[in-house]
Design a protein around this motif. Structure first.
Motif, mmCIF file in Angstrom:
data_model
loop_
_atom_site.group_PDB
_atom_site.id
_atom_site.type_symbol
_atom_site.label_atom_id
_atom_site.label_comp_id
_atom_site.label_asym_id
_atom_site.label_seq_id
_atom_site.Cartn_x
_atom_site.Cartn_y
_atom_site.Cartn_z
ATOM 1 N N ILE A 9 -9.783 0.271 5.343
ATOM 2 C CA ILE A 9 -9.647 0.244 3.885
ATOM 3 C C ILE A 9 -8.228 0.690 3.564
ATOM 4 C CG2 ILE A 9 -10.419 1.225 1.696
ATOM 5 C CD1 ILE A 9 -13.131 1.763 3.011
ATOM 6 N N LEU A 10 -7.501 -0.149 2.814
ATOM 7 C CA LEU A 10 -6.164 0.225 2.375
ATOM 8 C C LEU A 10 -6.252 0.581 0.895
ATOM 9 C CD1 LEU A 10 -4.032 -2.506 4.198
ATOM 10 C CD2 LEU A 10 -5.050 -0.398 5.087
ATOM 11 N N THR A 11 -5.713 1.731 0.547
ATOM 12 C CA THR A 11 -5.906 2.256 -0.808
ATOM 13 C C THR A 11 -4.664 2.962 -1.308
ATOM 14 O OG1 THR A 11 -7.382 3.619 -2.157
ATOM 15 C CG2 THR A 11 -6.827 4.491 0.018
ATOM 16 N N CYS A 12 -4.595 3.187 -2.628
ATOM 17 C CA CYS A 12 -3.576 4.106 -3.156
ATOM 18 C C CYS A 12 -4.253 5.357 -3.692
ATOM 19 C CB CYS A 12 -2.706 3.478 -4.234
ATOM 20 S SG CYS A 12 -3.071 1.870 -4.826
ATOM 21 N N LEU B 12 -1.531 3.771 1.072
ATOM 22 C CA LEU B 12 -0.243 3.077 1.047
ATOM 23 C C LEU B 12 0.368 3.165 -0.348
ATOM 24 C CD1 LEU B 12 -1.044 -0.218 3.032
ATOM 25 C CD2 LEU B 12 -0.275 1.970 3.935
ATOM 26 N N ALA B 13 1.595 2.690 -0.448
ATOM 27 C CA ALA B 13 2.303 2.734 -1.739
ATOM 28 C C ALA B 13 1.615 1.848 -2.776
ATOM 29 C CB ALA B 13 3.733 2.250 -1.529
ATOM 30 N N ARG C 110 -1.879 -0.766 -8.444
ATOM 31 C CA ARG C 110 -2.603 -1.432 -7.368
ATOM 32 C C ARG C 110 -1.765 -1.334 -6.103
ATOM 33 N NH1 ARG C 110 -5.374 -6.771 -10.091
ATOM 34 N NH2 ARG C 110 -7.359 -5.748 -10.503
ATOM 35 N N LEU C 111 -2.380 -1.663 -4.976
ATOM 36 C CA LEU C 111 -1.623 -1.615 -3.729
ATOM 37 C C LEU C 111 -0.396 -2.511 -3.795
ATOM 38 C CD1 LEU C 111 -4.680 -1.681 -1.413
ATOM 39 C CD2 LEU C 111 -2.764 -0.132 -1.046
ATOM 40 N N ASP C 112 0.699 -2.006 -3.254
ATOM 41 C CA ASP C 112 1.914 -2.804 -3.118
ATOM 42 C C ASP C 112 1.694 -3.773 -1.954
ATOM 43 O OD1 ASP C 112 4.370 -3.815 -2.339
ATOM 44 O OD2 ASP C 112 5.452 -1.959 -2.779
ATOM 45 N N LEU C 113 1.630 -5.057 -2.264
ATOM 46 C CA LEU C 113 1.247 -6.050 -1.246
ATOM 47 C C LEU C 113 2.290 -6.164 -0.126
ATOM 48 C CD1 LEU C 113 -0.335 -8.753 -3.576
ATOM 49 C CD2 LEU C 113 -1.531 -7.104 -2.103
#
Ligand SMILES: NC(=O)c1ccc[n+]([C@@H]2O[C@H](COP(=O)([O-])OP(=O)(O)OC[C@H]3O[C@@H](n4cnc5c(N)ncnc54)[C@H](OP(=O)(O)O)[C@@H]3O)[C@@H](O)[C@H]2O)c1
Length: 190
Positions: free
Chosen positions: A72-75, A95-96, A101-104
């Protein structure tokens, strides 16, 4: 093999060729997908990756119970939610963010660091549109069934700034073929 299963088998072959499969949290909430490759040969299962800015992933999600890695990638900085998800088997990475929202681009950099070179995205219109807008997709594979859903069905891409023909995103058509009764289009950025 019926028509539905031929197109579906083609998707599973694509999954089997991929290092990872990425989707957005809305697809998980709607479909609870397994995101694995169901093929009849030995395969290294792709890593599952979900973009989930606010950690809305349910701890009961089907993919958590499957063998292999589910990321899971999250901010979100919510430590309680992170621990709950880790306790059922998810790997959670912060992540940033960009506009809440997440920086793609940060997502792609992170996945490259994880040695993920071939990334298959199976997402809905919101994430598809955001990736298109950021120029982060090399190739699109579109399966079209010979049926009509009317004008209430959801499109492939949500692109908020696209208002007129002049704003259109042109793609290069590389391949067209029939898979069962469906049509498969392969397109790239021009
Ligand atoms: N036909 C198909 O092949 C197919 C494939 C997949 C899905 N679907 C359908 O698509 C529908 C869901 O589509 P959807 O468009 O609502 O959701 P989605 O593409 O699955 O996920 C979008 C979500 O991803 C999260 N996200 C995190 N960072 C993002 C970023 N930088 N840009 C965009 N999104 C980001 C956002 O939620 P947070 O901000 O809350 O994190 C966003 O709402 C479902 O009905 C599903 O069945 C169809």
């Amino acid at each position: 093999m019926d028509n539905f299963s031929e197109a579906r088998a083609d998707v599973h072959r694509l999954r089997a060729e991929s290092s990872a499969i990425l989707t957005g949290i809305n697809t998980v909430l709607a479909d609870d997908p397994a995101l694995n490759a169901r093929v009849d040969w030995d395969v290294v299962q792709p890593v599952r990756v979900v973009l989930d800015s606010d950690l809305n992933m349910p701890v009961t999600a089907r993919m958590a119970k499957l063998a292999g890695r589910s990321l899971i990638l999250t901010c979100s900085q919510d430590e309680k939610k992170r621990q709950a998800l880790q306790s059922v088997g998810f790997e959670v990475y912060q992540l940033a963010d960009k506009n809440s929202r997440l920086d793609l681009h940060a997502v792609m950099d992170f996945l490259a660091q994880q040695q993920i070179n071939e990334l298959l995205i199976e997402a809905g219109p919101v994430l598809n549109g955001a990736l298109l807008a950021e120029g982060l997709v090399d190739e699109w594979v579109v399966y079209m069934a010979p049926c009509i859903l009317g004008d209430q069905g959801r499109g492939l891409f949500t692109v908020p700034g696209l208002q007129s023909m002049a704003d259109k995103k042109s793609l290069h058509l590389c391949d067209v073929r029939q898979i069962g009764l469906d049509v498969k289009l392969t397109l790239t950025a021009p």
